[in-house]
Design a protein around this motif. Sequence first.
Motif, mmCIF file in Angstrom:
data_model
loop_
_atom_site.group_PDB
_atom_site.id
_atom_site.type_symbol
_atom_site.label_atom_id
_atom_site.label_comp_id
_atom_site.label_asym_id
_atom_site.label_seq_id
_atom_site.Cartn_x
_atom_site.Cartn_y
_atom_site.Cartn_z
ATOM 1 N N LEU A 73 37.643 42.165 -28.438
ATOM 2 C CA LEU A 73 38.875 41.550 -28.918
ATOM 3 C C LEU A 73 38.955 40.100 -28.459
ATOM 4 N N ARG A 117 44.459 49.226 -26.763
ATOM 5 C CA ARG A 117 43.262 48.481 -27.142
ATOM 6 C C ARG A 117 42.686 49.018 -28.456
ATOM 7 N N VAL A 137 42.122 47.159 -32.107
ATOM 8 C CA VAL A 137 40.856 47.131 -32.848
ATOM 9 C C VAL A 137 41.093 47.571 -34.293
ATOM 10 N N ARG A 156 43.011 44.876 -36.195
ATOM 11 C CA ARG A 156 42.143 43.745 -36.539
ATOM 12 C C ARG A 156 41.230 44.083 -37.713
#
Length: 257
Positions: free
Chosen positions: A114, A139, A143, A146
């Motif tokens: 990231l 997290r 991901v 994104r």
Amino acid sequence: MTSGVTTGQAAAFAGVTIKTIRHYHLLGLVDEPRRDGSGYRRYGSSDLLRLVQVRTLAESGIPLSEIGALLDADPQRFAADLAEVKRRLTERIEELTARRDLLDRLANGDRALLPDRACALLERAADLGFTPDQVETYREGMVLARALVPDGFDDFLTEAEHALDDTRFVTLNKQCWAAKDWEPDDPRIEELATAVADRFLANPALLAIPNGLQARTDATRYGLLNHHGEDQAPAMAQLTTLVETKLRSAGVDIPHQ
């Protein structure tokens, strides 16, 4: 007296192998010298010079397919061609450096790769008291965001930063995590869902995350993002469903899964 040196001697002097010399001949980079009376090729000084020139250019990264024209070019063209080769090599070096840096991040445990801004958000979540497992789930969510909403990822991070500024919302998030191990029909889930929905409505800025995701995705991608990890936690799935239902009842447009 025999003039010139044998192929093996030429290879040794030029710093290449016999096989390489033969390859240069095949590509037309070095002319094949004449054979002597015994049938052996004999390389003169000009042949050796050409071999060294070809080897040097090849070692500098110039493709063999370009070396012949480069050596036969006039000085001005030679300089221009070298500048172009240097530019390509610089790009390649930058690409390899970036790959090396990615490997360093992988070695340090950053499997998500990231951007720094996202990593700073995760560190902030840890500082606010979220457990390592909870931070890891965040997290994973980043991901996914994104990957599924690349054009809106910066906005997603901005909205997440604002959410962490809301101390009441942070407290409710921790309570939601505590509910992970509850039974799906636990009456406390209903109470918690009401509290979360009320907080969303009290601070409309918090709705920027689901609204932003909805605006940039279809219902399938929205569901993948908003319900990530719930397959392993039925109580969390029930909690999210109740919160969404309450927000819809209040007039907030949230896709049905």
